[in-house]
Scaffold this active site. Structure first.
Site, PDB file in Angstrom:
ATOM      1  N   GLY A 132      18.332  82.266 -15.781  1.00  0.00           N
ATOM      2  CA  GLY A 132      17.154  81.609 -15.215  1.00  0.00           C
ATOM      3  C   GLY A 132      16.059  81.595 -16.262  1.00  0.00           C
ATOM      4  O   GLY A 132      15.868  80.618 -16.986  1.00  0.00           O
ATOM      5  N   THR A 159      16.162  72.206  -6.587  1.00  0.00           N
ATOM      6  CA  THR A 159      15.348  71.497  -5.594  1.00  0.00           C
ATOM      7  C   THR A 159      15.802  70.037  -5.515  1.00  0.00           C
ATOM      8  O   THR A 159      16.073  69.413  -6.542  1.00  0.00           O
ATOM      9  CB  THR A 159      13.861  71.565  -6.007  1.00  0.00           C
ATOM     10  N   ALA A 179      20.161  78.522 -28.201  1.00  0.00           N
ATOM     11  CA  ALA A 179      19.165  77.498 -27.868  1.00  0.00           C
ATOM     12  C   ALA A 179      19.403  76.199 -28.646  1.00  0.00           C
ATOM     13  O   ALA A 179      19.015  75.122 -28.191  1.00  0.00           O
ATOM     14  CB  ALA A 179      17.769  78.031 -28.166  1.00  0.00           C
ATOM     15  N   GLU A 243       5.962  70.247 -15.762  1.00  0.00           N
ATOM     16  CA  GLU A 243       6.291  70.919 -14.494  1.00  0.00           C
ATOM     17  C   GLU A 243       5.272  72.022 -14.183  1.00  0.00           C
ATOM     18  O   GLU A 243       4.779  72.136 -13.063  1.00  0.00           O
ATOM     19  CB  GLU A 243       7.711  71.507 -14.627  1.00  0.00           C
ATOM     20  N   GLY A 349      -6.295  88.302  10.895  1.00  0.00           N
ATOM     21  CA  GLY A 349      -5.852  89.402  11.751  1.00  0.00           C
ATOM     22  C   GLY A 349      -4.427  89.162  12.232  1.00  0.00           C
ATOM     23  O   GLY A 349      -3.593  88.630  11.473  1.00  0.00           O
ATOM     24  N   GLY A 374       9.270  79.189 -14.324  1.00  0.00           N
ATOM     25  CA  GLY A 374       8.904  80.216 -15.315  1.00  0.00           C
ATOM     26  C   GLY A 374       8.061  81.280 -14.635  1.00  0.00           C
ATOM     27  O   GLY A 374       6.991  80.970 -14.103  1.00  0.00           O
TER      28      GLY A 374
HETATM   29  C1  LIG Z   1      12.542  77.676  -4.442  1.00  0.00           C
HETATM   30  C2  LIG Z   1      12.985  77.545  -5.863  1.00  0.00           C
HETATM   31  C3  LIG Z   1      13.120  76.288  -6.430  1.00  0.00           C
HETATM   32  C4  LIG Z   1      13.593  76.152  -7.736  1.00  0.00           C
HETATM   33  N1  LIG Z   1      13.833  74.897  -8.245  1.00  0.00           N
HETATM   34  C5  LIG Z   1      14.495  74.780  -9.411  1.00  0.00           C
HETATM   35  C6  LIG Z   1      14.953  73.502  -9.863  1.00  0.00           C
HETATM   36  O1  LIG Z   1      14.731  72.470  -9.221  1.00  0.00           O
HETATM   37  N2  LIG Z   1      15.660  73.439 -11.015  1.00  0.00           N
HETATM   38  C7  LIG Z   1      15.929  74.548 -11.762  1.00  0.00           C
HETATM   39  O2  LIG Z   1      16.583  74.411 -12.796  1.00  0.00           O
HETATM   40  N3  LIG Z   1      15.487  75.770 -11.376  1.00  0.00           N
HETATM   41  C8  LIG Z   1      14.794  75.908 -10.217  1.00  0.00           C
HETATM   42  N4  LIG Z   1      14.371  77.150  -9.791  1.00  0.00           N
HETATM   43  C9  LIG Z   1      14.674  78.320 -10.606  1.00  0.00           C
HETATM   44  C10 LIG Z   1      13.452  79.012 -11.211  1.00  0.00           C
HETATM   45  O3  LIG Z   1      12.912  78.262 -12.245  1.00  0.00           O
HETATM   46  C11 LIG Z   1      13.928  80.410 -11.628  1.00  0.00           C
HETATM   47  O4  LIG Z   1      14.144  81.139 -10.447  1.00  0.00           O
HETATM   48  C12 LIG Z   1      12.929  81.118 -12.532  1.00  0.00           C
HETATM   49  O5  LIG Z   1      12.836  80.498 -13.774  1.00  0.00           O
HETATM   50  C13 LIG Z   1      13.321  82.589 -12.741  1.00  0.00           C
HETATM   51  O6  LIG Z   1      14.660  82.727 -13.124  1.00  0.00           O
HETATM   52  P1  LIG Z   1      15.619  83.748 -12.331  1.00  0.00           P
HETATM   53  O7  LIG Z   1      15.451  83.487 -10.882  1.00  0.00           O
HETATM   54  O8  LIG Z   1      16.985  83.646 -12.876  1.00  0.00           O
HETATM   55  O9  LIG Z   1      15.032  85.174 -12.615  1.00  0.00           O
HETATM   56  P2  LIG Z   1      15.444  86.163 -13.820  1.00  0.00           P
HETATM   57  O10 LIG Z   1      15.416  85.419 -15.088  1.00  0.00           O
HETATM   58  O11 LIG Z   1      16.716  86.846 -13.432  1.00  0.00           O
HETATM   59  O12 LIG Z   1      14.263  87.199 -13.792  1.00  0.00           O
HETATM   60  C14 LIG Z   1      14.259  88.333 -12.920  1.00  0.00           C
HETATM   61  C15 LIG Z   1      13.005  89.162 -13.231  1.00  0.00           C
HETATM   62  O13 LIG Z   1      13.034  89.579 -14.616  1.00  0.00           O
HETATM   63  C16 LIG Z   1      11.808  89.222 -15.228  1.00  0.00           C
HETATM   64  N5  LIG Z   1      12.020  88.912 -16.645  1.00  0.00           N
HETATM   65  C17 LIG Z   1      12.924  88.072 -17.203  1.00  0.00           C
HETATM   66  N6  LIG Z   1      12.765  87.994 -18.531  1.00  0.00           N
HETATM   67  C18 LIG Z   1      11.720  88.811 -18.833  1.00  0.00           C
HETATM   68  C19 LIG Z   1      11.047  89.169 -20.046  1.00  0.00           C
HETATM   69  N7  LIG Z   1      11.413  88.652 -21.216  1.00  0.00           N
HETATM   70  N8  LIG Z   1      10.000  90.022 -19.960  1.00  0.00           N
HETATM   71  C20 LIG Z   1       9.608  90.545 -18.762  1.00  0.00           C
HETATM   72  N9  LIG Z   1      10.214  90.249 -17.599  1.00  0.00           N
HETATM   73  C21 LIG Z   1      11.244  89.384 -17.634  1.00  0.00           C
HETATM   74  C22 LIG Z   1      11.338  87.987 -14.480  1.00  0.00           C
HETATM   75  O14 LIG Z   1       9.954  87.779 -14.631  1.00  0.00           O
HETATM   76  C23 LIG Z   1      11.709  88.361 -13.051  1.00  0.00           C
HETATM   77  O15 LIG Z   1      10.705  89.174 -12.503  1.00  0.00           O
HETATM   78  C24 LIG Z   1      13.861  77.302  -8.507  1.00  0.00           C
HETATM   79  C25 LIG Z   1      13.669  78.572  -7.951  1.00  0.00           C
HETATM   80  C26 LIG Z   1      13.252  78.706  -6.652  1.00  0.00           C
HETATM   81  C27 LIG Z   1      13.113  80.088  -6.063  1.00  0.00           C
END
Ligand SMILES: Cc1cc2nc3c(=O)[nH]c(=O)nc-3n(C[C@H](O)[C@H](O)[C@H](O)COP(=O)(O)OP(=O)(O)OC[C@H]3O[C@@H](n4cnc5c(N)ncnc54)[C@H](O)[C@@H]3O)c2cc1C
Length: 389
Positions: A132, A159, A179, A243, A349, A374
């Site tokens: 993610g 989404t 990357a 975005e 409340g 992000g």
């Molecule tokens: C309702 C919803 C809609 C979404 N829509 C889309 C969409 O349309 N398309 C799409 O591609 N994605 C979408 N997303 C995904 C969203 O962009 C990701 O959930 C987000 O980027 C975080 O990635 P992750 O959930 O894998 O969390 P993770 O990357 O697993 O992170 C977990 C935790 O670790 C922390 N963390 C990670 N790296 C670091 C670091 N280097 N330093 C400190 N902390 C860190 C994060 O902040 C977080 O608290 C959506 C998510 C939701 C919930």
């Protein structure tokens, strides 16, 4: 800063407001329960020119600047559904900007222009079960085989993904290169090998659909590669800025609306013989919350101005300074929003904990801003890097 809005923006703003109040708000509860809003909403928004106002005319837009997109996002909140707003903003500001930047004439005709007309529903496929925040870690592979790419992998949290006509998809074309091995594709969802494998149940934003997607030996022609092969990560970093910026605009507008409705509630609700808004404790609390909202909005507008200058006036890429400022704005808006919404709920409340009142839903909907597009932590990580700390 003098107002960036001209008469044309105001006219457009009124169209969006009317659409939100008359055609979205009355159905907000129904769509929230159904956990999806109708596809026709995309078509109607397209017909009203809501998606294309800030795209060039030759791409099917109206040729306006980015302030049109700001006006749109600010007025959509009056549809009373963050889920609907999110679905519509994905269509205009998340899944499609990269097509406008890189698309060939054929790609614009096949994907972007119909999306702006609301005839095709768009989604952005980046996040995966195992990647993610760390986008470079995606595992979806696009392997070249003669004149086609064969795609295998999975996406999650997408989404609009349950009913999208196409996915703007990030996949690895060179898995060893991290990357530098990512590429963007435009993937029609009718293609054999594509499937929606799940619809996720969320904490908030219920009226937007959020999908899990699978790609199994899905063969797409080379003409669906967007831009250059292996440059996808760089394109995504530009697309992310749009975005994040629109999320800040929409967030600030949503918090302002919540404050307005909360104060109206406090004029009616009495405790110890007078309306709760007449308590000095809460008056001072709201002064602070409004001050923070003004600061969040001022920062957002400053960054929008910078972004508009680079993208719409100079017609160039987004600079590192603007990337840094957008990330800072996303942190500040999201964190401020959490505080505002939490205090608004507290002010209600017991009513704040009851579904019948708007605030409970608004409170859980806004929570996404610290995660989606992000996380706050990752934004800080990028800003620290860009500041050379
Ligand atoms: C309702 C919803 C809609 C979404 N829509 C889309 C969409 O349309 N398309 C799409 O591609 N994605 C979408 N997303 C995904 C969203 O962009 C990701 O959930 C987000 O980027 C975080 O990635 P992750 O959930 O894998 O969390 P993770 O990357 O697993 O992170 C977990 C935790 O670790 C922390 N963390 C990670 N790296 C670091 C670091 N280097 N330093 C400190 N902390 C860190 C994060 O902040 C977080 O608290 C959506 C998510 C939701 C919930």
């Amino acid at each position: 800063m003098p107002s960036p809005f001209r008469e044309e923006h105001d006219h457009f703003r009124k169209t969006v407001r009317l659409f939100a109040e008359k055609e979205l708000a009355p159905f907000a509860d129904e769509w929230e329960k159904a956990e999806i809003f109708p596809n026709e909403v995309f078509k109607r928004a397209g017909d009203l020119g809501i998606f294309g106002a800030h795209y060039p005319e030759e791409q099917g837009g109206a040729g306006g600047d980015y302030w049109f997109s700001v006006a749109k996002a600010e007025e959509l909140v009056w549809g009373n559904s963050a889920g609907v707003t999110m679905g519509l903003l994905v269509q205009s500001d998340m899944a499609t900007p990269v097509i406008g930047d890189l698309g060939t004439k054929e790609q614009i005709e096949e994907f972007l222009a119909p999306a702006l007309r609301g005839e095709k529903i768009a989604s952005l496929g980046v996040s995966e079960p195992n990647a993610g925040s760390d986008v470079a870690g995606i595992e979806t592979i696009a392997k070249k085989d003669g004149d086609v790419y064969v795609i295998n992998g999975a996406k999650t949290y997408i989404t609009n993904g349950c009913r999208a006509d196409f996915v703007t998809l990030l996949a690895k074309t060179n898995p060893e290169a991290g990357a530098h091995g990512c590429s963007f594709f435009l993937v029609p969802t009718k293609t054999k090998g594509f499937s929606v494998t799940g619809k996720l149940k969320k904490v908030g934003n219920h009226s937007s659909d959020t999908a899990e997607l699978a790609f199994e030996d899905m063969r797409i022609p080379k003409r669906y590669l967007l831009g250059e092969e292996n440059q996808g990560f760089m394109y995504l970093m530009q697309n992310f800025q749009t975005e994040r910026l629109i999320a800040c605009v929409s967030g600030c507008a949503g918090f302002a609306a919540a404050l307005e409705k909360t104060i109206a509630f406090g004029r009616e609700r009495k405790a110890f013989g007078k309306p709760i808004i007449k308590r000095e404790y809460w008056q001072h609390k709201f002064v602070d919350l409004y001050s923070k909202l003004e600061a969040a909005k001022a920062l957002t507008y400053k960054v929008v101005d910078q972004y508009n200058e680079e993208r719409y006036v100079k017609k160039g890429p987004i600079s590192f300074d603007t990337v840094k400022m957008i990330s800072m704005a996303k942190i500040f808006v999201a964190e401020t929003g959490t505080e505002i919404m939490d205090q608004c709920l507290q002010f209600h409340g017991g009513a704040g904990y009851i579904e019948e009142y708007f605030i409970g839903r608004a409170w859980r909907d806004q929570r996404l801003l610290r995660i989606g597009g992000g996380t706050t932590e990752v934004m800080r990580y990028y800003v620290a890097k860009l500041m050379g700390l």
